[in-house]
Design a protein around this motif. Structure first.
Motif: not given
Length: 145
Positions: A5-9, A29-33
């Protein structure tokens, strides 16, 4: 758009309303941070998880997707994960940590006073091997001390 959600927003605020790429695992949900891999190696002193593969197949995983020998079930990866992709659950005498592609479970020690399950046995072994804390220190949970 990522399912986080944070990335989409944030993307929508910048005028990004979609992606040209289809996700093979839209529930991931992994963004590979790589915060989880860094905390495991740099803070905990283990290398139980790492980024594996290349390109669109890149993901966080245990060695060979099943070698859990280095994991001590401390939960640092789950605590630091900004998206909730790594989950940790304690119950029935076991701590279970779930990554997007695998799951590990470890036996928990019970507090001698209140009976609460509070620390994985494997984490105790790691702490005993790397510090001079006496073993009986782990017989009582922090709430009962």
């Amino acid at each position: 758009m990522p399912s986080v959600r944070g990335c989409s927003d944030h993307g929508k605020k910048l005028g990004v309303n979609g992606t040209r790429f289809e996700s093979e695992k839209p529930e991931n949900l992994c963004t590979l941070c790589a915060l989880c891999t860094r905390v495991c190696s740099e803070v905990v002193g283990k290398s139980a998880i790492s980024l594996v593969s290349r390109g669109t197949g890149r993901e966080v995983a245990l060695p060979y997707y099943e070698d859990k020998t280095d994991c001590i079930a401390c939960g640092s990866c789950a605590y630091i994960c900004p998206t909730g992709a790594i989950k940790m659950k304690d119950g029935n005498g076991v701590r279970t940590i779930t990554w997007p592609n695998c799951e590990v479970s470890f036996k928990l020690r019970r507090c001698a006073k209140c009976g609460a399950e509070w620390i994985p046995e494997k984490q105790i072994k790691h702490i005993l091997n790397t510090t001079e804390v006496p073993e009986d220190f782990f017989n009582i949970c922090p709430d009962c001390r």
